[in-house]
Every structure is written in C-alpha cells, then in structure tokens.
Scaffold this motif. Structure first.
Motif, mmCIF file in Angstrom:
data_model
loop_
_atom_site.group_PDB
_atom_site.id
_atom_site.type_symbol
_atom_site.label_atom_id
_atom_site.label_comp_id
_atom_site.label_asym_id
_atom_site.label_seq_id
_atom_site.Cartn_x
_atom_site.Cartn_y
_atom_site.Cartn_z
ATOM 1 N N PRO A 39 -69.527 -72.593 92.045
ATOM 2 C CA PRO A 39 -69.047 -73.968 91.891
ATOM 3 C C PRO A 39 -67.965 -74.147 90.822
ATOM 4 N N VAL A 40 -67.844 -73.175 89.914
ATOM 5 C CA VAL A 40 -66.864 -73.284 88.827
ATOM 6 C C VAL A 40 -66.059 -71.990 88.736
ATOM 7 N N THR A 41 -64.741 -72.143 88.615
ATOM 8 C CA THR A 41 -63.875 -71.023 88.275
ATOM 9 C C THR A 41 -63.270 -71.328 86.919
ATOM 10 N N LEU A 42 -63.466 -70.420 85.987
ATOM 11 C CA LEU A 42 -62.932 -70.539 84.634
ATOM 12 C C LEU A 42 -61.793 -69.548 84.490
ATOM 13 N N VAL A 43 -60.601 -70.050 84.170
ATOM 14 C CA VAL A 43 -59.437 -69.192 83.982
ATOM 15 C C VAL A 43 -59.092 -69.195 82.499
ATOM 16 N N ASP A 44 -59.298 -68.066 81.862
ATOM 17 C CA ASP A 44 -59.014 -67.917 80.432
ATOM 18 C C ASP A 44 -57.537 -67.585 80.252
ATOM 19 N N LEU A 45 -56.780 -68.556 79.746
ATOM 20 C CA LEU A 45 -55.350 -68.382 79.499
ATOM 21 C C LEU A 45 -55.049 -68.201 78.010
ATOM 22 N N ALA A 72 -64.957 -76.755 90.831
ATOM 23 C CA ALA A 72 -64.227 -77.056 89.596
ATOM 24 C C ALA A 72 -63.363 -75.870 89.185
ATOM 25 N N LEU A 73 -62.149 -76.176 88.740
ATOM 26 C CA LEU A 73 -61.248 -75.178 88.169
ATOM 27 C C LEU A 73 -60.997 -75.600 86.729
ATOM 28 N N LEU A 74 -61.404 -74.757 85.788
ATOM 29 C CA LEU A 74 -61.251 -75.040 84.365
ATOM 30 C C LEU A 74 -60.311 -74.019 83.742
ATOM 31 N N LEU A 75 -59.379 -74.490 82.909
ATOM 32 C CA LEU A 75 -58.448 -73.609 82.210
ATOM 33 C C LEU A 75 -58.823 -73.589 80.742
ATOM 34 N N LEU A 76 -59.025 -72.371 80.223
ATOM 35 C CA LEU A 76 -59.463 -72.193 78.844
ATOM 36 C C LEU A 76 -58.284 -71.876 77.937
ATOM 37 N N GLY A 77 -58.196 -72.592 76.844
ATOM 38 C CA GLY A 77 -57.189 -72.350 75.812
ATOM 39 C C GLY A 77 -57.878 -71.952 74.532
ATOM 40 N N PRO A 78 -57.185 -71.999 73.441
ATOM 41 C CA PRO A 78 -55.918 -72.689 73.231
ATOM 42 C C PRO A 78 -54.768 -71.940 73.896
ATOM 43 N N LEU A 79 -53.772 -72.716 74.283
ATOM 44 C CA LEU A 79 -52.621 -72.145 74.959
ATOM 45 C C LEU A 79 -51.538 -71.760 73.956
ATOM 46 N N HIS A 80 -50.886 -70.646 74.226
ATOM 47 C CA HIS A 80 -49.704 -70.233 73.465
ATOM 48 C C HIS A 80 -48.658 -71.338 73.643
ATOM 49 N N PRO A 81 -47.838 -71.619 72.625
ATOM 50 C CA PRO A 81 -46.834 -72.682 72.759
ATOM 51 C C PRO A 81 -45.933 -72.539 73.987
ATOM 52 N N ALA A 82 -45.563 -71.326 74.356
ATOM 53 C CA ALA A 82 -44.706 -71.134 75.538
ATOM 54 C C ALA A 82 -45.430 -71.546 76.820
ATOM 55 N N VAL A 83 -46.726 -71.297 76.886
ATOM 56 C CA VAL A 83 -47.514 -71.667 78.069
ATOM 57 C C VAL A 83 -47.739 -73.179 78.080
ATOM 58 N N GLU A 84 -48.038 -73.733 76.926
ATOM 59 C CA GLU A 84 -48.195 -75.188 76.807
ATOM 60 C C GLU A 84 -46.921 -75.894 77.265
ATOM 61 N N ARG A 85 -45.774 -75.372 76.872
ATOM 62 C CA ARG A 85 -44.481 -75.946 77.241
ATOM 63 C C ARG A 85 -44.284 -75.929 78.766
ATOM 64 N N LEU A 86 -44.735 -74.871 79.421
ATOM 65 C CA LEU A 86 -44.625 -74.782 80.877
ATOM 66 C C LEU A 86 -45.334 -75.959 81.547
ATOM 67 N N PHE A 87 -46.550 -76.252 81.117
ATOM 68 C CA PHE A 87 -47.303 -77.368 81.695
ATOM 69 C C PHE A 87 -46.656 -78.711 81.345
ATOM 70 N N SER A 88 -46.188 -78.833 80.123
ATOM 71 C CA SER A 88 -45.594 -80.097 79.681
ATOM 72 C C SER A 88 -44.279 -80.386 80.397
ATOM 73 N N LEU A 89 -43.399 -79.398 80.450
ATOM 74 C CA LEU A 89 -42.077 -79.609 81.052
ATOM 75 C C LEU A 89 -42.138 -79.863 82.552
ATOM 76 N N THR A 90 -43.126 -79.285 83.217
ATOM 77 C CA THR A 90 -43.237 -79.438 84.669
ATOM 78 C C THR A 90 -44.073 -80.650 85.074
#
Length: 112
Positions: A39-45, A72-90
C-alpha cells in the motif's frame, strides 16, 4: 539503487546523480513496486545530489500509477538543494507527499 520490502512498505533508496541514463533502473524499480502491491512506496531521495527531468518524469509516472491504484507514494528527504530546486522550478512539488522520517513510516508499518 536499493529496493527493500517491508510488510506494507516497498522502499526504494536512490543515491548520487540521477539523469536520463538511469531511467531504465527507475522504471524497473516502479515495476517491482507495482508487482509487490504494497500500500505504500517510500522513495528515499535524501542521498540524491543531482536530478534532472529523467527522475522527475519517473516520479510523476509513479505518482500516477500509485494514485490510480489507491496506493501511497512518499518521498523522503531532506532534499539536496539542487533536487529541491527541480521540484520548485517545475511546479511539481504539490503532486508529492514529502516526509522527513523514514523511521516513522516503518514504525507505522510494524504496528499493522
């Protein structure tokens, strides 16, 4: 990339720089998550230092597949600033559920 099955959680750990060259690995990971039907997929980024549209497209594909099968799809952080920027800019951040505690998800998994 490391794949781990727990009782109710399928965990995908991604590391390093992720670009289009890794898209086959990501698609294979999503296929295994789908096959496991947990029921849950956890993606550690948290250990990803760079990501481009290859990762983003794979995550959006996984998000749609999980939504369509009520998982459920859950993304685990904290995210590196470059990865955070990818989500923010898009403008795709709102599609995902970001968490900051792997232990909390797995504790909930153990409690069921």
């Amino acid at each position: 990339m490391r794949l781990t099955c727990h009782d109710r959680v399928f965990e995908i750990t991604v590391r390093g720089e992720i670009d289009d060259d890794e898209s086959d690995l990501l698609q294979a990971a999503w296929a295994e998550a789908d096959d496991s039907a947990r029921p849950v997929t956890l993606v550690d980024l948290s250990q990803v230092t760079f990501a481009d549209s290859g990762l983003l497209n794979a995550l959006l594909d996984a998000w749609r597949r999980h939504r369509d099968t009520d998982r459920a799809l859950l993304l685990l952080g904290p995210l590196h600033p470059a990865v955070e920027r990818l989500f923010s800019l898009t403008g795709t951040r709102e599609h995902f559920t970001f968490i900051d505690s792997r232990a909390r998800v797995l504790r909930a998994d153990d409690a069921t």
